[in-house]
Design a protein around this motif. Structure first.
Motif, PDB file in Angstrom:
ATOM      1  N   LYS A 403       0.560  -0.989   0.011  1.00 21.66           N
ATOM      2  CA  LYS A 403      -0.304  -0.322   0.113  1.00 21.66           C
ATOM      3  C   LYS A 403       0.830   1.183   0.010  1.00 21.66           C
ATOM      4  O   LYS A 403       1.479   1.462   0.661  1.00 21.66           O
ATOM      5  CB  LYS A 403      -0.901  -0.205   1.198  1.00 21.66           C
ATOM      6  N   PHE A 404       0.253   2.356  -1.165  1.00 24.41           N
ATOM      7  CA  PHE A 404       0.796   3.784  -1.065  1.00 24.41           C
ATOM      8  C   PHE A 404       1.461   4.138   0.564  1.00 24.41           C
ATOM      9  O   PHE A 404       0.799   3.966   1.907  1.00 24.41           O
ATOM     10  CB  PHE A 404       0.257   5.026  -0.980  1.00 24.41           C
ATOM     11  N   GLY A 405       2.857   4.673   0.451  1.00 24.80           N
ATOM     12  CA  GLY A 405       3.128   4.943   2.028  1.00 24.80           C
ATOM     13  C   GLY A 405       3.196   3.873   3.398  1.00 24.80           C
ATOM     14  O   GLY A 405       4.323   4.073   4.241  1.00 24.80           O
ATOM     15  N   GLU A 406       3.236   2.681   2.711  1.00 27.22           N
ATOM     16  CA  GLU A 406       3.760   1.471   3.859  1.00 27.22           C
ATOM     17  C   GLU A 406       5.137   0.991   4.243  1.00 27.22           C
ATOM     18  O   GLU A 406       5.928   0.707   5.150  1.00 27.22           O
ATOM     19  CB  GLU A 406       3.391   0.264   3.117  1.00 27.22           C
ATOM     20  N   LYS A 407       5.916   1.799   2.980  1.00 19.65           N
ATOM     21  CA  LYS A 407       7.825   1.987   3.255  1.00 19.65           C
ATOM     22  C   LYS A 407       8.188   2.822   2.960  1.00 19.65           C
ATOM     23  O   LYS A 407       8.656   3.144   2.124  1.00 19.65           O
ATOM     24  CB  LYS A 407       7.893   0.979   1.711  1.00 19.65           C
ATOM     25  N   ALA A 408       7.797   3.593   3.935  1.00 22.30           N
ATOM     26  CA  ALA A 408       8.533   5.314   4.406  1.00 22.30           C
ATOM     27  C   ALA A 408       9.843   4.960   4.670  1.00 22.30           C
ATOM     28  O   ALA A 408      10.795   5.887   3.699  1.00 22.30           O
ATOM     29  CB  ALA A 408       7.415   6.137   4.934  1.00 22.30           C
ATOM     30  N   ASP A 409      10.452   3.900   4.827  1.00 25.01           N
ATOM     31  CA  ASP A 409      11.563   3.585   5.291  1.00 25.01           C
ATOM     32  C   ASP A 409      12.293   3.202   4.419  1.00 25.01           C
ATOM     33  O   ASP A 409      12.108   2.179   3.733  1.00 25.01           O
ATOM     34  CB  ASP A 409      11.798   2.744   6.851  1.00 25.01           C
TER      35      ASP A 409
ATOM     36  N   VAL B   3      28.158  10.549  10.526  1.00 26.46           N
ATOM     37  CA  VAL B   3      28.044  10.748   8.679  1.00 26.46           C
ATOM     38  C   VAL B   3      27.918  12.417   9.748  1.00 26.46           C
ATOM     39  O   VAL B   3      26.704  12.899  10.094  1.00 26.46           O
ATOM     40  CB  VAL B   3      26.886  10.853   8.112  1.00 26.46           C
ATOM     41  N   ASP B   4      28.746  13.192   8.698  1.00 28.66           N
ATOM     42  CA  ASP B   4      28.518  14.890   8.262  1.00 28.66           C
ATOM     43  C   ASP B   4      27.929  15.425   7.397  1.00 28.66           C
ATOM     44  O   ASP B   4      29.021  15.737   6.566  1.00 28.66           O
ATOM     45  CB  ASP B   4      30.072  15.592   8.865  1.00 28.66           C
ATOM     46  N   VAL B   5      26.931  15.596   7.882  1.00 27.97           N
ATOM     47  CA  VAL B   5      25.957  15.217   7.017  1.00 27.97           C
ATOM     48  C   VAL B   5      25.952  17.053   5.662  1.00 27.97           C
ATOM     49  O   VAL B   5      25.952  16.927   4.573  1.00 27.97           O
ATOM     50  CB  VAL B   5      24.148  15.126   7.001  1.00 27.97           C
ATOM     51  N   ASN B   6      26.072  18.345   6.939  1.00 24.79           N
ATOM     52  CA  ASN B   6      26.514  19.215   6.402  1.00 24.79           C
ATOM     53  C   ASN B   6      27.488  18.962   5.454  1.00 24.79           C
ATOM     54  O   ASN B   6      27.655  19.955   4.663  1.00 24.79           O
ATOM     55  CB  ASN B   6      26.373  20.039   7.328  1.00 24.79           C
ATOM     56  N   ALA B   7      28.526  18.054   5.886  1.00 28.62           N
ATOM     57  CA  ALA B   7      29.967  17.946   5.295  1.00 28.62           C
ATOM     58  C   ALA B   7      29.866  17.702   3.442  1.00 28.62           C
ATOM     59  O   ALA B   7      30.205  17.833   2.150  1.00 28.62           O
ATOM     60  CB  ALA B   7      31.395  17.828   5.694  1.00 28.62           C
ATOM     61  N   LEU B   8      29.173  17.053   3.680  1.00 26.05           N
ATOM     62  CA  LEU B   8      28.360  15.450   2.744  1.00 26.05           C
ATOM     63  C   LEU B   8      28.035  16.259   1.715  1.00 26.05           C
ATOM     64  O   LEU B   8      27.897  16.997   0.272  1.00 26.05           O
ATOM     65  CB  LEU B   8      27.351  14.646   2.282  1.00 26.05           C
ATOM     66  N   ALA B   9      27.069  18.145   2.027  1.00 31.31           N
ATOM     67  CA  ALA B   9      26.286  18.353   1.393  1.00 31.31           C
ATOM     68  C   ALA B   9      27.409  19.326   0.602  1.00 31.31           C
ATOM     69  O   ALA B   9      26.586  19.824  -0.782  1.00 31.31           O
ATOM     70  CB  ALA B   9      25.145  18.391   2.161  1.00 31.31           C
ATOM     71  N   GLU B  25      21.030  13.050   9.030  1.00 36.40           N
ATOM     72  CA  GLU B  25      22.271  11.753  10.150  1.00 36.40           C
ATOM     73  C   GLU B  25      21.697  10.604  10.745  1.00 36.40           C
ATOM     74  O   GLU B  25      22.364   9.696  11.134  1.00 36.40           O
ATOM     75  CB  GLU B  25      22.219  12.978  10.721  1.00 36.40           C
ATOM     76  N   LYS B  26      21.116  10.280  10.523  1.00 37.29           N
ATOM     77  CA  LYS B  26      19.849   9.113  11.356  1.00 37.29           C
ATOM     78  C   LYS B  26      20.264   8.831   9.836  1.00 37.29           C
ATOM     79  O   LYS B  26      20.304   7.386  10.401  1.00 37.29           O
ATOM     80  CB  LYS B  26      18.251   9.192  11.580  1.00 37.29           C
ATOM     81  N   GLU B  27      19.808   8.599   8.809  1.00 38.56           N
ATOM     82  CA  GLU B  27      19.172   7.855   7.435  1.00 38.56           C
ATOM     83  C   GLU B  27      20.218   7.224   6.990  1.00 38.56           C
ATOM     84  O   GLU B  27      20.575   5.943   6.200  1.00 38.56           O
ATOM     85  CB  GLU B  27      18.163   8.564   6.560  1.00 38.56           C
ATOM     86  N   ILE B  28      21.336   7.710   6.708  1.00 36.07           N
ATOM     87  CA  ILE B  28      22.440   7.367   6.264  1.00 36.07           C
ATOM     88  C   ILE B  28      23.520   6.534   6.808  1.00 36.07           C
ATOM     89  O   ILE B  28      23.813   5.417   6.858  1.00 36.07           O
ATOM     90  CB  ILE B  28      23.495   9.161   5.489  1.00 36.07           C
ATOM     91  N   PRO B  29      23.479   6.568   8.042  1.00 35.13           N
ATOM     92  CA  PRO B  29      23.616   5.702   8.886  1.00 35.13           C
ATOM     93  C   PRO B  29      23.303   4.258   9.271  1.00 35.13           C
ATOM     94  O   PRO B  29      23.582   3.350   8.272  1.00 35.13           O
ATOM     95  CB  PRO B  29      24.274   5.957  10.665  1.00 35.13           C
TER      96      PRO B  29
END
Lengths: 472, 94
Positions: A403-409, B3-9, B25-29
């Motif tokens: 479903k749409f939005g189900e895999k936001a991660d 990860v230093d996001v600002n440096a990457l940006a 900073e949470k997602e890239i790690p």
């Protein structure tokens, strides 16, 4: 004519015996689009007027007895292939008003056959995603259940074919972008051998992976489109010589199944559908053997390093200077950074920054260079397996359309590519053919069966694909 | 891993808001954790020469100057005559 079941093969016959004209056929498709696409959103732009003119030109060719396999056939084109004088955006705001200055080689070849171009289809921005939810122009809906995704990134093309809004379509596949949406929409889609089809005029995502391929309702339709677009092109330095494909005969006896790789997060009924297709093939006389592809355990990790690395490199060209969006600012550095911030969507920005990280000094050895080395292990695993089997069978998607939005991660979405990315990393061809259905919330949803052949083994895929088609 | 996001940006020439930087900073790690399995792979047997290599077209047979000038300039956001015009690239230190 019933567009829900019409094939290119049948339309070719009817056009050539003048049961109806290419203009009639085109008008029928334009009516279908007008009736359905508000709900599905497969198209970003429909070219009704020029499509009718192209149909009239095709009718003139047919009247003179000069028809070729695709003359007068209405097709949809993914929004990352250039058609001179037409807008092409790769699903991105940064190219919203970009007009192509030349024809992609695949387009030139289709024009030579007087194909009718219905319009450009929706896609995840710059072919980054697995659901079309990353399009800057809103997602496409799955025709089998509009609360669910059609897959991606060529989800617009596969939804258009599945909903009877195009007879066939072109897509591009970087890590599964033709096969996975074909599976989720219940159509046939092939990613040919890396280098089989010219990428001149394809907006690049990840250059060591990108490949154009075809989408149709049947294996035969998918083949006739691929036959029309493949071949060597001096304008694409990675395109293979025509001699590479000469005298390649289909072989269809022994199928390898990498059993140890199948358990990975598959929904039980998706696995059952895959097993049913295998049983059907074994009843048709195929020998099924277990094979080992141990390096495939690294495939997702390798892919999600190499893909962002190449994407961040390719997309560096979009800087607000030569074409596309340009955000005025006081300094040139701000023109770059503001244009790119406003023009690129969330996932594209995430990939650019991840790619920048894996390529940066101090990390490139541990990530990018290591991934390139592990990629060699994956290629070698396939090469070794093909010494003893004609083709390899795998599911396309471990899970049914979600479903749409189900895999936001983002990582949850990446994991769904497990069965398609190994093929892309090895550069071998693979086809997705419908193989059964599963039920979700009372709705039947299609399942795709994936066949993989050695480099240049497209004819094998078509031959076995037809056997799967005939057994369902 | 942090990860230093600002440096990457900055490296990527991409403006990133404070809010987005915090999220990345949470997602890239998380993504780096997702791909860290390759560190276990034994690549001691892999050749230095990879199957894939860069393939470049020979720089020959140039197109006659001016053939595509107009069509390419038409795509440019700003132009001055037959040139793409941009903000000053090199500036004197104040």
């Amino acid at each position: 004519m019933d567009l829900s079941t019409l094939t290119i093969k049948e339309a070719r016959r009817a056009l050539d015996v003048k049961e109806y004209s290419a203009l009639d056929l085109t008008n029928a498709y334009l009516d279908a689009i007008a009736g359905k696409d508000k709900e599905i959103h497969a198209y970003l732009e429909v070219w009704a007027d020029s499509a009718r003119e192209e149909a009239k030109a095709a009718d003139a060719v047919i009247a003179k007895g000069g028809s070729q396999p695709l003359t007068g056939i209405p097709l949809a084109i993914k929004d990352n292939m250039l058609i001179e004088g037409r807008r092409v955006s790769s699903g991105s705001k940064i190219l919203e008003n970009y007009v192509a200055s030349y024809d992609a080689t695949v387009i030139r070849k289709l024009k030579e056959q007087n194909v009718v171009f219905l319009g450009r289809t929706n896609m995840d921005e710059f072919a980054l995603g697995s659901s079309t939810e990353n399009s800057a122009y809103g997602p496409t809906k799955n025709p089998h259940d509009t609360s669910r995704v059609p897959g991606g990134t060529s989800g617009g093309s596969t939804a258009a074919v599945a909903a009877g809004m195009a007879l066939g379509a072109l897509g591009s596949d970087t890590g599964g972008s033709i096969r996975q949406p074909s599976a989720l929409c219940g159509v046939v889609g092939i990613k040919p051998t890396y280098g089989a089809v010219s990428r001149f005029g394809l907006i690049a995502a990840a250059s060591s992976l990108d490949q154009i391929g075809s989408i149709g309702k049947t294996v035969a339709d998918t083949k006739v489109i691929l036959d029309s677009i493949q071949g060597h092109d001096a304008n694409d330095s990675t395109s293979l010589p025509d001699s590479f494909f000469a005298n390649k005969k289909p072989v269809r006896k022994v199928l390898g199944v990498p059993r140890a790789f199948l358990g990975k997060g598959m929904e039980p009924d998706m696995l059952a559908a895959f097993e049913n297709s295998l049983t059907a093939l074994s009843q048709k006389g195929y020998t099924l053997v277990d094979i080992e592809l141990p390096a495939l355990d690294y495939a997702l990790a390798v892919y999600y390093i190499i893909n962002p690395a190449e994407v961040s490199t390719n997309l560096a060209r979009l800087d607000g200077i030569r074409y596309g969006l340009s955000v005025p600012a006081d300094t040139i550095a701000e023109v770059y950074s503001k244009t790119r911030a406003q023009g690129f969507g969330t996932e594209t920005r995430r990939r650019i920054l991840t790619g920048t990280f894996v390529l940066s000094a101090g990390y490139a050895d541990a990530y990018y260079r290591k991934a390139r080395a592990v990629r060699e292990l994956i290629r070698a695993d396939f090469a070794k397996a093909f010494e003893s089997v004609d083709a390899i069978a795998l599911p396309v998607s471990p899970i049914a359309p979600w479903k749409f939005g189900e895999k936001a991660d983002p990582v949850a979405m990446y994991a769904a590519d497990i069965f398609t990315v190994p093929v892309s990393l090895a550069g071998v061809p693979a086809i997705s053919v419908p193989g059964g259905t599963v039920e979700r919330d009372g709705k039947k949803l299609p399942v795709g069966f994936q066949l993989i052949a050695p480099h240049g083994g497209e004819e094998t895929l078509f031959a076995i694909g037809k056997d799967i088609e005939n057994s369902s | 891993m942090t990860v230093d996001v600002n440096a990457l940006a900055k490296l990527a020439r991409l403006e990133v808001s404070a809010e987005e930087a915090a999220r990345l900073e949470k997602e890239i790690p998380d993504i780096l954790k997702f791909v860290e399995t390759i560190q276990k792979a034994d690549v001691s047997g892999v050749s230095e020469v990879k199957s894939l290599r860069n393939v470049m077209r020979a720089d020959e047979n140039p197109i006659e100057s001016g053939t595509y000038t107009e069509v390419l300039l038409k795509a440019a956001p700003t132009r001055e005559g037959d040139r793409v015009s941009v903000k000053q690239v090199i500036s004197r230190k104040k």
